[in-house]
Scaffold this active site. Structure first.
Site, mmCIF file in Angstrom:
data_model
loop_
_atom_site.group_PDB
_atom_site.id
_atom_site.type_symbol
_atom_site.label_atom_id
_atom_site.label_comp_id
_atom_site.label_asym_id
_atom_site.label_seq_id
_atom_site.Cartn_x
_atom_site.Cartn_y
_atom_site.Cartn_z
ATOM 1 N N ASP A 172 0.826 -1.218 0.000
ATOM 2 C CA ASP A 172 0.000 0.000 0.000
ATOM 3 C C ASP A 172 0.853 1.259 0.000
ATOM 4 O O ASP A 172 2.006 1.246 0.438
ATOM 5 C CB ASP A 172 -0.917 0.014 1.231
ATOM 6 C CG ASP A 172 -0.129 -0.075 2.530
ATOM 7 O OD1 ASP A 172 0.782 -0.926 2.605
ATOM 8 O OD2 ASP A 172 -0.402 0.696 3.459
ATOM 9 N N GLU A 173 0.264 2.313 -0.476
ATOM 10 C CA GLU A 173 0.802 3.676 -0.364
ATOM 11 C C GLU A 173 2.297 3.772 -0.652
ATOM 12 O O GLU A 173 3.022 4.452 0.076
ATOM 13 C CB GLU A 173 0.523 4.231 1.043
ATOM 14 C CG GLU A 173 -0.950 4.272 1.380
ATOM 15 C CD GLU A 173 -1.220 4.684 2.825
ATOM 16 O OE1 GLU A 173 -2.071 5.553 3.019
ATOM 17 O OE2 GLU A 173 -0.583 4.137 3.749
#
Ligand code: TNX
Length: 482
Positions: A299-300
């Site tokens: 993620d991210e």
């Protein structure tokens, strides 16, 4: 069906089919618990004996064959395909109780339901009834972030016991992030010595040795909970980068990080140490995790070049597959070519998920319904606000099959609620954010959508809030329950 009968108020999640019959069963100290002879079934029976003692104050002993009136008999019927891997049939009658399942996990679930029918602190009768119950989804999970703040083995074990009560069957442990590295990786002592030394706000760090992790996994297994370990890569890696200079450009390690903002760190594929690091981390997870899933985060990764990100996901997927495991990643991995058995965990954007290859299966963790780090009420002191306040109504009233167009039950492995801990410092706060909201998630994942009604659920969850409080759990008292 609805649980209007007062004796059914303890049932969470609500079973698929309940029929009240006539008479009642009274637990008796002269009766026995009868179980099949395989080790997992005996474990289920031992657990039931302990629960009967703790909840109803009656001690039954374990036996191999029926002895008479009032026995509680567990039996395995492997041919009962209708019950699947986790379903069960529970018959409560005046002369005894029968739990039937195709697997020990089904027996576990059936005994969990029976224990919920007992009135805590009394030997009160249980009304006769017949339940046939099968979960809607196979994946019903809770995630605990031990990276932003560390929680001990004892706390994680308590967490397992609390979630298992509601037939939740996955414990996702978020074991690394910018603020901390929490799992011993043999051959890389700096990861824990340095990366495990602190936490968000400079709070106390900590980490699990391989033996600690084994203890958690074994305890979870006894509660039919599969541990899903996550090492988040290639972003969310400052703790690793700060520990191992060779992972960085020019071999210069950044300082440890104790803030809250994310998205600034990244592993780099062009560093020779990176491939070795990934190989050893994945091998350690695989060697110590009996369950089939390894979560690699993903993620991210805002500081990772896009093509490098895609290559990274493919590298992780190859490493995970090499150990015969299934990869799980946050929804951002859906941009990469994925293996058929890789699971994608949705948390924020429906269109990211919609871009996943056809045939992909999903775990649904929509932030505005499942994020346990959010406040219950906008003015609560505890919790964050970015995904909105989540009281019991928002945690309960959503349908996993109505989130992403075209993603229906067959594409959905299940649901999971994450507790991120940037702002969570004590285990009392963990409990207050999780309970009873996790009960909502458990019912979303188990009970058929048409059987779920908020007003009726709130009555049961109100009762459960009182029961949890009486057991010393730090519960949130929602204004929605009476
Ligand atoms: C988003 S959800 C994150 C976490 C944060 C969380 C805070 C996800 C995959 N990433 O890193 O802790 O929000 O609510």
């Amino acid at each position: 069906m609805t649980a209007t009968h007062p004796a059914l108020l303890g049932l969470l999640p609500l079973p698929r089919h309940v029929e009240m019959t006539s008479g009642e069963f009274v637990p008796s100290a002269f009766a026995h618990v009868i179980a099949p002879s395989d080790a997992p079934s005996i474990g289920v029976a031992d657990h039931l004996v302990a629960d009967l003692q703790a909840v109803a104050g009656v001690h039954l002993s374990l036996a191999r064959t029926r002895s008479g009136h009032g026995d509680i008999e567990l039996s395995l019927h492997p041919h009962r395909a209708d019950l699947g891997a986790e379903g069960y049939e529970l018959l409560v009658a005046p002369d005894g109780v029968a739990v039937v399942a195709a697997t020990p996990h089904g027996l576990w679930n059936g005994t969990r339901t029976f224990v919920q029918l007992l009135t805590p602190g009394t030997m009160a009768a249980v009304p006769a009834l017949h339940i046939i119950d099968v979960p809607r989804f196979e994946w019903r999970g809770a995630m605990l972030d031990v990276a932003r703040h560390f929680f001990s083995v004892d706390h994680v074990i308590r967490f397992v016991e609390l979630i298992a009560r509601y037939k939740l069957n996955r414990l996702h442990l978020h074991l690394s992030d910018d603020q901390g590295w929490r799992l011993e990786i043999p051959g890389w002592p700096a990861l824990t010595a340095i990366g495990g030394s602190t936490a968000t706000k400079g709070d106390q760090g900590g980490w699990f040795s391989v033996a600690d992790y084994a203890e958690i996994v074994a305890h979870a297994e006894r509660h039919f909970v599969t541990v899903v370990p996550e090492i988040d890569m290639p972003g969310h890696t400052n703790a690793a980068l700060a520990s191992v200079p060779e992972l960085n450009v020019d071999d210069v390690a950044p300082p440890l990080y104790t803030g809250v903002e994310v998205g600034f760190s990244s592993l780099r594929l062009d560093r020779p140490a990176t491939a070795r690091f990934v190989r050893d981390v994945v091998a350690t997870l695989a060697a110590n995790t009996p369950g089939p899933y390894l979560h690699i985060g993903g993620d991210e990764a805002h500081s990772t070049d896009h093509d490098e990100y895609l290559a990274f996901v493919e590298l992780l997927q190859r490493e995970v597959a090499q150990h015969g495991k299934r990869m799980v990643g946050w929804e951002e991995i859906a941009q990469a070519p994925l293996h058929r058995d890789t699971l994608v965990q949705h948390w924020l954007k429906a269109d990211t998920v919609a871009a996943a290859p056809t045939g992909t299966r999903f775990i649904m963790s929509p932030a505005r319904h499942t994020y346990l780090d959010m406040k219950h009420q906008p003015d609560d002191p505890l919790g964050r606000r970015w995904a909105g306040a989540i009281d019991l109504d928002a945690a309960y009233e959503w349908d996993p099959a109505a989130l992403v167009p075209g993603v229906l039950d067959p594409q959905i492995a299940g649901v999971e609620a994450p507790l991120w801990t940037e702002k969570v410092r004590t285990f009392a706060e963990v409990e207050q954010l999780c309970f009873p909201r996790l009960v909502c998630l458990a019912e979303v994942g188990w009970t058929p959508q048409p059987s779920r009604r908020l007003d009726e659920f709130l009555v049961r969850v109100g009762e459960e809030t009182r029961r949890l409080a009486a057991r010393g759990v730090h519960v949130h008292r929602s204004a929605l329950v009476t």
